[in-house]
Design a protein around this motif. Sequence first.
Motif, PDB file in Angstrom:
ATOM      1  N   ARG A 212      69.162 -15.549  38.526  1.00  0.00           N
ATOM      2  CA  ARG A 212      70.529 -15.263  38.111  1.00  0.00           C
ATOM      3  C   ARG A 212      70.759 -13.749  38.047  1.00  0.00           C
ATOM      4  O   ARG A 212      71.750 -13.241  38.547  1.00  0.00           O
ATOM      5  CB  ARG A 212      70.768 -15.934  36.759  1.00  0.00           C
ATOM      6  CG  ARG A 212      71.876 -15.412  35.936  1.00  0.00           C
ATOM      7  CD  ARG A 212      73.226 -15.874  36.383  1.00  0.00           C
ATOM      8  NE  ARG A 212      73.240 -17.288  36.691  1.00  0.00           N
ATOM      9  CZ  ARG A 212      74.192 -17.866  37.412  1.00  0.00           C
ATOM     10  NH1 ARG A 212      75.198 -17.167  37.876  1.00  0.00           N
ATOM     11  NH2 ARG A 212      74.149 -19.140  37.669  1.00  0.00           N
ATOM     12  N   GLU A 216      73.351 -11.771  40.594  1.00  0.00           N
ATOM     13  CA  GLU A 216      74.496 -11.026  40.064  1.00  0.00           C
ATOM     14  C   GLU A 216      74.443  -9.567  40.500  1.00  0.00           C
ATOM     15  O   GLU A 216      75.466  -8.953  40.796  1.00  0.00           O
ATOM     16  CB  GLU A 216      74.534 -11.147  38.536  1.00  0.00           C
ATOM     17  CG  GLU A 216      75.109 -12.486  38.110  1.00  0.00           C
ATOM     18  CD  GLU A 216      75.136 -12.689  36.608  1.00  0.00           C
ATOM     19  OE1 GLU A 216      74.734 -11.781  35.871  1.00  0.00           O
ATOM     20  OE2 GLU A 216      75.567 -13.770  36.183  1.00  0.00           O
ATOM     21  N   GLU A 241      77.843 -20.506  44.544  1.00  0.00           N
ATOM     22  CA  GLU A 241      78.207 -19.494  43.564  1.00  0.00           C
ATOM     23  C   GLU A 241      78.389 -18.117  44.170  1.00  0.00           C
ATOM     24  O   GLU A 241      79.275 -17.377  43.765  1.00  0.00           O
ATOM     25  CB  GLU A 241      77.130 -19.417  42.477  1.00  0.00           C
ATOM     26  CG  GLU A 241      77.189 -20.581  41.542  1.00  0.00           C
ATOM     27  CD  GLU A 241      76.530 -20.257  40.224  1.00  0.00           C
ATOM     28  OE1 GLU A 241      75.933 -19.181  40.101  1.00  0.00           O
ATOM     29  OE2 GLU A 241      76.622 -21.091  39.325  1.00  0.00           O
TER      30      GLU A 241
ATOM     31  N   LEU B 298      69.678 -19.948  27.448  1.00  0.00           N
ATOM     32  CA  LEU B 298      69.620 -18.998  28.559  1.00  0.00           C
ATOM     33  C   LEU B 298      69.267 -19.720  29.858  1.00  0.00           C
ATOM     34  O   LEU B 298      69.872 -19.492  30.907  1.00  0.00           O
ATOM     35  CB  LEU B 298      68.575 -17.924  28.244  1.00  0.00           C
ATOM     36  CG  LEU B 298      68.255 -16.919  29.345  1.00  0.00           C
ATOM     37  CD1 LEU B 298      69.456 -16.030  29.611  1.00  0.00           C
ATOM     38  CD2 LEU B 298      67.051 -16.071  28.972  1.00  0.00           C
ATOM     39  N   LEU B 299      68.305 -20.631  29.753  1.00  0.00           N
ATOM     40  CA  LEU B 299      67.851 -21.380  30.920  1.00  0.00           C
ATOM     41  C   LEU B 299      68.992 -22.211  31.511  1.00  0.00           C
ATOM     42  O   LEU B 299      69.229 -22.218  32.716  1.00  0.00           O
ATOM     43  CB  LEU B 299      66.711 -22.298  30.480  1.00  0.00           C
ATOM     44  CG  LEU B 299      65.675 -22.740  31.474  1.00  0.00           C
ATOM     45  CD1 LEU B 299      64.970 -21.544  32.056  1.00  0.00           C
ATOM     46  CD2 LEU B 299      64.672 -23.645  30.788  1.00  0.00           C
ATOM     47  N   VAL B 300      69.721 -22.893  30.638  1.00  0.00           N
ATOM     48  CA  VAL B 300      70.801 -23.761  31.108  1.00  0.00           C
ATOM     49  C   VAL B 300      71.934 -22.919  31.692  1.00  0.00           C
ATOM     50  O   VAL B 300      72.506 -23.247  32.730  1.00  0.00           O
ATOM     51  CB  VAL B 300      71.293 -24.660  29.950  1.00  0.00           C
ATOM     52  CG1 VAL B 300      72.578 -25.370  30.326  1.00  0.00           C
ATOM     53  CG2 VAL B 300      70.228 -25.670  29.582  1.00  0.00           C
ATOM     54  N   ARG B 301      72.230 -21.802  31.038  1.00  0.00           N
ATOM     55  CA  ARG B 301      73.305 -20.950  31.559  1.00  0.00           C
ATOM     56  C   ARG B 301      72.941 -20.309  32.883  1.00  0.00           C
ATOM     57  O   ARG B 301      73.808 -20.029  33.699  1.00  0.00           O
ATOM     58  CB  ARG B 301      73.639 -19.847  30.547  1.00  0.00           C
ATOM     59  CG  ARG B 301      74.656 -20.247  29.509  1.00  0.00           C
ATOM     60  CD  ARG B 301      75.239 -18.997  28.869  1.00  0.00           C
ATOM     61  NE  ARG B 301      74.192 -18.186  28.266  1.00  0.00           N
ATOM     62  CZ  ARG B 301      73.882 -18.223  26.970  1.00  0.00           C
ATOM     63  NH1 ARG B 301      74.550 -19.015  26.169  1.00  0.00           N
ATOM     64  NH2 ARG B 301      72.929 -17.467  26.495  1.00  0.00           N
ATOM     65  N   SER B 302      71.632 -20.055  33.088  1.00  0.00           N
ATOM     66  CA  SER B 302      71.220 -19.367  34.306  1.00  0.00           C
ATOM     67  C   SER B 302      71.194 -20.287  35.514  1.00  0.00           C
ATOM     68  O   SER B 302      71.237 -19.819  36.645  1.00  0.00           O
ATOM     69  CB  SER B 302      69.827 -18.772  34.120  1.00  0.00           C
ATOM     70  OG  SER B 302      69.831 -17.845  33.084  1.00  0.00           O
ATOM     71  N   ALA B 303      71.076 -21.567  35.295  1.00  0.00           N
ATOM     72  CA  ALA B 303      70.997 -22.492  36.424  1.00  0.00           C
ATOM     73  C   ALA B 303      72.309 -22.456  37.199  1.00  0.00           C
ATOM     74  O   ALA B 303      73.376 -22.346  36.602  1.00  0.00           O
ATOM     75  CB  ALA B 303      70.724 -23.902  35.918  1.00  0.00           C
ATOM     76  N   PRO B 304      72.220 -22.512  38.532  1.00  0.00           N
ATOM     77  CA  PRO B 304      73.447 -22.506  39.320  1.00  0.00           C
ATOM     78  C   PRO B 304      74.334 -23.686  38.931  1.00  0.00           C
ATOM     79  O   PRO B 304      73.859 -24.799  38.788  1.00  0.00           O
ATOM     80  CB  PRO B 304      72.955 -22.663  40.761  1.00  0.00           C
ATOM     81  CG  PRO B 304      71.523 -22.328  40.739  1.00  0.00           C
ATOM     82  CD  PRO B 304      71.029 -22.623  39.368  1.00  0.00           C
ATOM     83  N   ASP B 305      75.590 -23.407  38.728  1.00  0.00           N
ATOM     84  CA  ASP B 305      76.505 -24.469  38.322  1.00  0.00           C
ATOM     85  C   ASP B 305      77.827 -24.293  39.059  1.00  0.00           C
ATOM     86  O   ASP B 305      78.723 -23.624  38.571  1.00  0.00           O
ATOM     87  CB  ASP B 305      76.714 -24.401  36.804  1.00  0.00           C
ATOM     88  CG  ASP B 305      77.603 -25.531  36.320  1.00  0.00           C
ATOM     89  OD1 ASP B 305      77.847 -26.472  37.107  1.00  0.00           O
ATOM     90  OD2 ASP B 305      78.061 -25.458  35.175  1.00  0.00           O
ATOM     91  N   SER B 313      79.070 -13.989  34.922  1.00  0.00           N
ATOM     92  CA  SER B 313      78.323 -13.237  33.910  1.00  0.00           C
ATOM     93  C   SER B 313      78.215 -14.042  32.623  1.00  0.00           C
ATOM     94  O   SER B 313      78.594 -13.623  31.548  1.00  0.00           O
ATOM     95  CB  SER B 313      78.926 -11.853  33.649  1.00  0.00           C
ATOM     96  OG  SER B 313      79.946 -11.859  32.716  1.00  0.00           O
ATOM     97  N   ARG B 314      77.662 -15.238  32.783  1.00  0.00           N
ATOM     98  CA  ARG B 314      77.461 -16.107  31.638  1.00  0.00           C
ATOM     99  C   ARG B 314      76.198 -15.738  30.895  1.00  0.00           C
ATOM    100  O   ARG B 314      75.931 -16.222  29.825  1.00  0.00           O
ATOM    101  CB  ARG B 314      77.345 -17.553  32.116  1.00  0.00           C
ATOM    102  CG  ARG B 314      78.662 -18.142  32.524  1.00  0.00           C
ATOM    103  CD  ARG B 314      78.413 -19.442  33.239  1.00  0.00           C
ATOM    104  NE  ARG B 314      77.941 -19.209  34.593  1.00  0.00           N
ATOM    105  CZ  ARG B 314      77.334 -20.116  35.323  1.00  0.00           C
ATOM    106  NH1 ARG B 314      77.086 -21.284  34.842  1.00  0.00           N
ATOM    107  NH2 ARG B 314      76.960 -19.835  36.545  1.00  0.00           N
ATOM    108  N   VAL B 315      75.407 -14.891  31.548  1.00  0.00           N
ATOM    109  CA  VAL B 315      74.093 -14.629  30.991  1.00  0.00           C
ATOM    110  C   VAL B 315      74.153 -13.443  30.046  1.00  0.00           C
ATOM    111  O   VAL B 315      74.606 -12.369  30.416  1.00  0.00           O
ATOM    112  CB  VAL B 315      73.091 -14.364  32.116  1.00  0.00           C
ATOM    113  CG1 VAL B 315      71.738 -14.033  31.548  1.00  0.00           C
ATOM    114  CG2 VAL B 315      73.010 -15.584  33.004  1.00  0.00           C
TER     115      VAL B 315
END
Lengths: 361, 402
Positions: A212, A216, A241, B298-305, B313-315
């Motif tokens: 990620r 980015e 994405e 953090l792990l869940v937010r980082s996974a491509p969605d 910039s969810r991280v």
Amino acid sequence: MTPTAPTGVRHPASSGSQNPPVLEIRGLEVSYGYSDSAVRALRGVDLTLHQGEVLGLAGESGCGKSTLVYAATRLLPPPGIITGGEVILHGDEGPVDVLRMSDAELRATRWQDTAIVFQGAMNSLNPVHRIGRQITDAIKAHRPGWSRARRDERARELLEMVGIAAGRITAYPHELSGGMRQRVMIAMALALEPKVLIMDEPTTALDVVMQRQIVEQIVDLRDRLGFSVVFITHDVSLLVEIADRIAIMYAGEIVEQATADEVYRHPRHPYSHGLLTSFPPLHGPRRELQGIPGAPPDLQSLPSGCPFRVRCPHAMPSCARVHPELGPTALGEEQRSVACLLHDPQVRTAEGVELPASLAV
Amino acid sequence: MTFPGRPVLATGRPGPAPRTRTSPQVTMSEATTVRSGPAAPPPTSDAPVLEAVSLTKHFPVRGLRSRGAAVHAVDAVDVALRAGQVVALVGESGSGKSTVARLLARLHTQTSGDVLLHGEQVTAHRGRAFRAYSRRVQMIFQDPFASLNPVHTVRYVLTRSLRIHQPTLRGDALEAALHALLERVQLAPERFVEKFPHELSGGQRQRVAIARALAADPEVLLADEPISMLDVSIRVGVLNLLQDLRDRLGIAVLYITHDIASARYFADRTQVMYAGRTVEAGDSESVTQTPAHPYTQLLVRSAPDPENLASTSRVTAGGEPPNMVTPPAGCRFNPRCPFATDLCRTQTPPLLTIAPGRQAACWGYAARVPGALDGVPADAPLPDLGADAVPVEPASPKDVTR
């Protein structure tokens, strides 16, 4: 498909962006090996990369993604040989065909115009040299007039750009983590401000958090510096994405091309649809997934007609006879093309089938 | 082709030792007919088949300047595998998840802690005792290209496994068992039995590797990233196969992965590891949909969605996993955690039960879990997870573990 093939279907899809093209691949053909035993790894691929665009190439292993970019940069290792097509690079001095350049010209454009971040790039740093020296190497070769101080200055600037403290310029690769090494590779690739940055599975070896951060960073750098990116991966959800446009490859051909969002929400090729439903979703309803039955094809013994037909849930008798060309979709959408007979109204009438609902949403 | 006269292990084949399995001696073919019957309900008792209790593994670091140093690969990790249930162990590379599998398979011996099989302590690590153990606990490896010997056919690979683990099988019974095995992993026996590994695709190879593990008729299957080397289009097929085996044979499965989305798809329970410790555990749906620990978040937010493209910039947390030779004191995630306080930097948070069947090792929940703050200075500032915190359901004090 005939060897040099844009058979009238040079589709408006390939001008998905208003920006002028920087790299045009036309009818590219690549074989591994010679004569009868040759494996035709690329069969007439057309692809256009526009300025400032992130173009995603997706597909399973062995479908020709890496072969495509290595052929387009003439980095194909033997026994790979380019047997046809052209690769037009729109450099500062107008368009040139990369495949017909002399070695000296090629040497000058490499790194300068097209830079590559290789698969497993983390391991492609030289372990016995400090990273500063490895970054300045390319600058030294292409900017002979620069002083040593200026080169070092540029290297520090590049490291800062990818989010590494400039002081780490004296570090050895083993002192950096995998993610940092990958950033160093990106910094090196950007050293001469290339027009085209090719990234061959740059994040496959990294875990999701690092992936990620890197992704980015790439998008951010693209916005600031305006280069174009060809991003290769098998992870379609990651591509959706970051990419503006996606080309899906299967068995050495492009089978679908559209904007990232369109590919994700409205796949038109059965293979794209299958790929998208091969990834369990992290959110939303849990449902049984099937993947795609069968295995990726053996390029040495491809089936007749459509190479995907043996795994395709919608295969018809025509699929065994006619090789589908990249053409407009059944719904006539602009800026996208698909290589599937289901989108040909004449074939549908002859076969008496409707376009499956899953490909018409 | 088989080589019946050849010793199958360097130490010699085990004699007709009594099977350690509690079931009476049955041949493979009989077992197949019994177990693949339509309505044999998988044994779903609550007692774990295989359990790790406070498992710890430190690998000593060799070298002149590092005397006494060790890589803290796994620290006080509990895992419980139940019949007919899949437990996913999720974490990034270096988090110790593969080490846990290898400890459970007895390929490493632990520094401390226990491995319990049906409540009995397991000490076997070589010889006859190890073979008896490995008959019941089998492992599948990540790379099917490396885990199958290229010079042997599928027949040889599977027959050998059958003969090691069920030495009484001979002749027709062996052949029948071989065919049953291949059918069980959805490979047509007549097409595949004489193939060499290089003639198979990645998915087919992994199926052969699974069949080889099933030849021992195991109770537990430890699958170490079984799909990460496979083509994307066939990964789900292998997961579905494992799911089917879990349902039909009632095998307990440990599924190790770095892909939290596949854990949600495949596993009943998910346990998240960070830097050698368990940070969160619970049923897969809750862990992935309402992650409690900041690392899981953090792990869940980082996974491509792709569904949530808008939220770029969810991280919030960056950083990198710690050096495992000198892991950070307190919570090992504290250098990367946006909520960390002094307490997080000094004291290791216990695995708190924040809801029935759900645990998280984060001080942020301690105030709402009775008894969790025993032994913690009253004025120690607790981290405030703010809007990221998940609701805590009241639990009795005895649920607080360690």
